[in-house]
Structure formats: C-alpha cells, structure tokens
Design an enzyme around this catalytic site. Sequence first.
Site, mmCIF file in Angstrom:
data_model
loop_
_atom_site.group_PDB
_atom_site.id
_atom_site.type_symbol
_atom_site.label_atom_id
_atom_site.label_comp_id
_atom_site.label_asym_id
_atom_site.label_seq_id
_atom_site.Cartn_x
_atom_site.Cartn_y
_atom_site.Cartn_z
ATOM 1 N N THR A 1 -93.000 -19.380 43.140
ATOM 2 C CA THR A 1 -92.099 -20.489 43.262
ATOM 3 C C THR A 1 -91.649 -20.983 41.814
ATOM 4 O O THR A 1 -93.168 -21.826 41.640
ATOM 5 C CB THR A 1 -91.562 -20.855 44.530
ATOM 6 O OG1 THR A 1 -92.806 -21.902 45.072
ATOM 7 C CG2 THR A 1 -91.262 -19.829 45.517
ATOM 8 N N HIS A 2 -90.544 -22.201 42.090
ATOM 9 C CA HIS A 2 -90.737 -23.314 40.517
ATOM 10 C C HIS A 2 -90.336 -24.533 41.809
ATOM 11 O O HIS A 2 -89.287 -24.792 42.427
ATOM 12 C CB HIS A 2 -89.739 -22.631 39.291
ATOM 13 C CG HIS A 2 -89.521 -24.413 38.411
ATOM 14 N ND1 HIS A 2 -90.794 -24.049 37.541
ATOM 15 C CD2 HIS A 2 -88.843 -24.863 38.046
ATOM 16 C CE1 HIS A 2 -90.307 -25.165 36.655
ATOM 17 N NE2 HIS A 2 -89.061 -25.124 37.265
ATOM 18 N N PRO A 3 -90.524 -25.477 41.504
ATOM 19 C CA PRO A 3 -91.919 -26.299 40.376
ATOM 20 C C PRO A 3 -93.468 -25.727 41.712
ATOM 21 O O PRO A 3 -93.087 -26.256 42.372
ATOM 22 C CB PRO A 3 -91.824 -27.505 40.335
ATOM 23 C CG PRO A 3 -91.065 -28.078 41.075
ATOM 24 C CD PRO A 3 -89.873 -26.502 41.612
ATOM 25 N N GLU B 1 -97.619 -21.552 39.240
ATOM 26 C CA GLU B 1 -97.512 -21.467 38.392
ATOM 27 C C GLU B 1 -98.426 -21.137 37.488
ATOM 28 O O GLU B 1 -98.935 -20.226 36.917
ATOM 29 C CB GLU B 1 -96.118 -21.668 38.484
ATOM 30 C CG GLU B 1 -94.452 -21.533 38.730
ATOM 31 C CD GLU B 1 -93.420 -22.498 37.817
ATOM 32 O OE1 GLU B 1 -92.592 -21.978 37.330
ATOM 33 O OE2 GLU B 1 -93.341 -23.954 38.891
#
Length: 187
Positions: free
Chosen positions: A170-172, A176
């Site tokens: 997932t972002h943010p 990541e």
Amino acid sequence: MRLDAAGVQTAPDGAVEVDGHLRTSQQHIFAVGDVNGGPQFTYIALDDARIVLDQLLGDGKRSTGDRVAVPHTLFVTPPLATVGLTETEARAQGLDIKVARENVADIVAMPRAYTVEETHGLMKFVVDPTTDRIPGAALHSIDAQELINTVALAMRHGITATELQNSIYTHPSSTETFNEVFGKIVA
C-alpha cells in the site's frame, strides 16, 4: 518463594528450569513468562501461554523449539528492530552473504518517512546469495517495529528477498521500502 518445597528446580540465577514445553521438574507445574529464564518480552510470555494451552488442551506438539526468527525492538526514536543474524555474526559463522543497506533519508520508495518527517536511520538486510533467503535484518527507522514482523515472517516461511522486493505494498507505507532496498544488494 519456596519452590524447592514444591520440588521445582531452579537455575543458579533463580530462573525456574523448564523443558521445551515449559514443564518444570514437577510435570504438572508449568512456568511461563519472565520466571522461566527465557527472553523477557510480553510476546514471548504470550507464546508461553499458547505452548501450555497446547499441552493442556491441544495435541501437545507446540514447544519453545518452534520459535524461529523472533524479532526484537528497542523503542527509541526512531525504533531499532532486529531479527536473526547481524552481518558480523553471519560472516563470523563463515556464511556466504550479501548485504542490502540504505540510509532511510535516501530511500525514495519510503514516502511515509518523509510524510511524518522522520528520515533518520538505516535499513540493513543480510541475504544468502545462493537461496535468496534472509538470515537477518536490522532496521533503525520509522515503523521498524512493524516492518521487522514482516521480515521475521518471511524468514520463518522461506519468502525470499526477491519476493519481498517485487511485492505490491500500500501507498504511502513503510513496507514500500522493501521494493527499493532489496534492489541494492552488494557483496
């Protein structure tokens, strides 16, 4: 305490001696948590309880020997979390390893660090170049206490560095970072 009166053996340091199923020298008495001389973490005490419940109500197979890749976190700012072997320990054991290392401030794929303005720290992963598995990691970063759980799970289940690198997160989010840091493996 008069554990000796109950026939419960203790170690010279005062810890209650237990077997892998947390039974004391009196088979009907178990010792869980800090008293048994194991790692003194709440999550270890919780696992102790699961082992005893398995002995009493389950199939009796669960043991302390099942504990593989147990993470640790020092709650400083930012947190420092580790699991498995350090680079130094791996090299001292003669393991053929590569290292993925990057300063948090340089990790473009970690937008959460910039969002919360906490770009201090470092991420370091020890990787076996033959199997692509991860024998250890040290994370000194925002959300390290969470990220280390993912790394520990990967270690326990043979998920490779490449799989972590190529996964969709997932972002943010801090996870990541795996997309970027595992791409920076060096000798």
